[in-house]
Design an enzyme around this catalytic site. Structure first.
Site, mmCIF file in Angstrom:
data_model
loop_
_atom_site.group_PDB
_atom_site.id
_atom_site.type_symbol
_atom_site.label_atom_id
_atom_site.label_comp_id
_atom_site.label_asym_id
_atom_site.label_seq_id
_atom_site.Cartn_x
_atom_site.Cartn_y
_atom_site.Cartn_z
ATOM 1 N N HIS A 78 100.198 -46.939 -44.803
ATOM 2 C CA HIS A 78 101.620 -47.291 -44.823
ATOM 3 C C HIS A 78 102.424 -46.168 -45.471
ATOM 4 O O HIS A 78 101.981 -45.531 -46.433
ATOM 5 C CB HIS A 78 101.869 -48.627 -45.524
ATOM 6 C CG HIS A 78 101.483 -48.697 -46.968
ATOM 7 N ND1 HIS A 78 102.283 -48.204 -47.970
ATOM 8 C CD2 HIS A 78 100.404 -49.225 -47.585
ATOM 9 C CE1 HIS A 78 101.712 -48.423 -49.149
ATOM 10 N NE2 HIS A 78 100.565 -49.038 -48.943
ATOM 11 N N ASP A 80 105.630 -46.507 -46.686
ATOM 12 C CA ASP A 80 106.600 -46.937 -47.690
ATOM 13 C C ASP A 80 105.965 -47.016 -49.071
ATOM 14 O O ASP A 80 104.731 -47.114 -49.208
ATOM 15 C CB ASP A 80 107.237 -48.275 -47.308
ATOM 16 C CG ASP A 80 106.228 -49.417 -47.242
ATOM 17 O OD1 ASP A 80 105.132 -49.218 -46.665
ATOM 18 O OD2 ASP A 80 106.520 -50.519 -47.755
ATOM 19 N N GLU A 142 105.001 -52.050 -45.520
ATOM 20 C CA GLU A 142 103.824 -52.787 -45.969
ATOM 21 C C GLU A 142 104.082 -53.464 -47.305
ATOM 22 O O GLU A 142 103.620 -54.588 -47.545
ATOM 23 C CB GLU A 142 102.633 -51.818 -46.088
ATOM 24 C CG GLU A 142 101.288 -52.492 -46.361
ATOM 25 C CD GLU A 142 100.959 -52.643 -47.850
ATOM 26 O OE1 GLU A 142 99.935 -53.268 -48.164
ATOM 27 O OE2 GLU A 142 101.730 -52.134 -48.699
ATOM 28 N N HIS A 363 101.964 -48.445 -58.085
ATOM 29 C CA HIS A 363 103.167 -49.153 -58.542
ATOM 30 C C HIS A 363 103.527 -48.830 -59.997
ATOM 31 O O HIS A 363 104.453 -49.435 -60.534
ATOM 32 C CB HIS A 363 103.031 -50.673 -58.380
ATOM 33 C CG HIS A 363 102.743 -51.113 -56.981
ATOM 34 N ND1 HIS A 363 102.770 -52.444 -56.605
ATOM 35 C CD2 HIS A 363 102.432 -50.434 -55.855
ATOM 36 C CE1 HIS A 363 102.472 -52.549 -55.322
ATOM 37 N NE2 HIS A 363 102.257 -51.332 -54.846
#
Length: 390
Positions: A78, A80, A142, A363
């Protein structure tokens, strides 16, 4: 004739720096990144196909290297990334920087490192006279519900001969993940009737009603946690139900007009997840009837934001066998997070997750990938070329 520019990225590190430079936070467009890859592929003489989102601001990208035959390998990633809002970064998140054997930048681990490793070997794949193709499947959104993957997979299945294996490159430390939980994401919104907070008989507080539904969710979560182990190998070894975002009310002395909350169910079993949803929804319907009977403008609405299947491992032996050949010390694990792998499995394709970097860095502020992990990703791609070579 294939041509390249002196400015083109060549190594995985070069590609990672280029990919990180695009702010592809899910709320933004990813088209600049897609266009950069398309332009480079065009210079190499490699055709590609966009699969655009409904609004046209985002796109998946699909391209293949090698013969137009069945039995190829899909490399899925993904494009993103999650937001940097409120995070304390010590470096520019959109500029790759090195420190102490680590490469820092948003998306380095999750999961532009895997994409970079794959793109760095495209020219080697072109020169290798592959007997079976490699299909690159790059998706959008995603991180906000796996929104791009369904149309990407549909296009893949409709335009290329059936692949043999899918590798989803989430950061696993180059270990094989052959099972993960699924997720159902839900938004529940309660519409109340405003009144002064001292006059509760003249209104309905959306916040109060919402807390009753949330209490039901918490009770279910506690029951699942106390039950015998239902998902051995996973941590935690049971389904989870959590409430992630709550918004409601306009002032302390007003019965809330509206309260909305987003919650999710994570389980290895779609049947179990649906049972939890049905339980909460039945209770919400009961409360809906009660508040509508008092005021016509009251009500409760439920919206399923995402419903992503688990990766069950059923039928995925071919993927495990192939990827095991590409790793120096293969080992299988399970994951509690969700990925696009379950969607590929549901399409009938043997699928595993394996990629450089660690999910613990995903993250986070100062997200990074270790240089040795990026090198392991490159080695994985080199061995893939050898296995698929004619």
């Amino acid at each position: 004739m294939a041509t390249t520019s002196s400015a083109d990225p060549t190594t995985a590190r070069d590609w990672l720096a280029r990919l990180v430079s695009f702010d592809t936070t899910s709320r933004n467009s990813n088209l600049a990144l897609i266009e950069a890859i398309e332009t480079w592929l065009h210079r190499l003489g490699v055709p590609s196909r966009r699969v655009s989102g409904a609004a046209g601001a985002k796109a998946n990208l699909l391209f293949s290297i090698g013969p137009d035959v069945a039995g190829g390998v899909v490399l899925s990633g993904h494009t993103d990334v999650v937001p940097i809002d409120g995070q304390a970064w010590s470096t520019d998140p959109w500029t790759l920087s090195e420190r102490d054997g680590r490469l820092y930048g948003r998306g380095t681990a999750d999961m532009k490192g895997f994409i970079a490793a794959g793109l760095s070997r495209v020219q080697a794949m072109l020169a290798a006279d592959l007997a079976r193709p490699v299909h690159f499947a790059l998706s959008y959104d995603e991180e906000v519900g796996l929104l791009g993957a369904p149309s990407l997979i549909e296009t893949l299945m409709g335009t290329v001969p059936t692949p043999a294996v899918v590798v989803v490159g989430e950061p696993t430390g180059m270990r094989i993940v052959d099972r993960h939980k699924g997720i159902m994401g839900i938004r529940t919104t309660v519409h109340g009737h405003e009144a002064h907070s001292s006059q509760t008989h003249l209104g309905v507080s959306a916040n109060i009603v919402a807390t009753r539904i949330m209490a039901r969710i918490v009770a279910i979560a506690d029951r699942l946690a106390a039950a015998p182990v239902a998902a051995p190998g996973f941590e935690p070894p049971h389904a989870t139900v959590t409430i992630g975002l709550v918004q409601g009310g306009t002032a302390p002395n007003i019965l809330a007009r509206e309260c909305s909350f987003i919650w999710d169910i994570r389980s290895t079993s779609p049947v179990e997840a649906r049972a939890v949803y049905d339980d909460v929804e039945a209770y919400a319907r009961q409360l809906d009837g009660e508040i509508r009977a008092r005021f016509a403008d009251c009500g409760i609405t439920t919206e399923i934001l995402s419903d992503v299947p688990p990766l069950t491992g059923a039928g995925n032996t071919p993927a495990i066998d192939l990827v095991s050949q590409l790793l120096p010390a293969p080992q299988c694990e399970v994951a509690s997070y969700v990925s696009e792998a379950g969607l590929f499995e549901c399409a009938g394709l043997p699928t595993v997750i394996c990629g450089p970097g660690w999910i613990a860095q995903a993250h986070q502020p100062d997200e990074y990938i270790e240089l040795e992990q990026l090198a392991a990703g490159e080695a994985f791609m080199d061995r893939l070329v050898e296995v698929l070579r004619a």
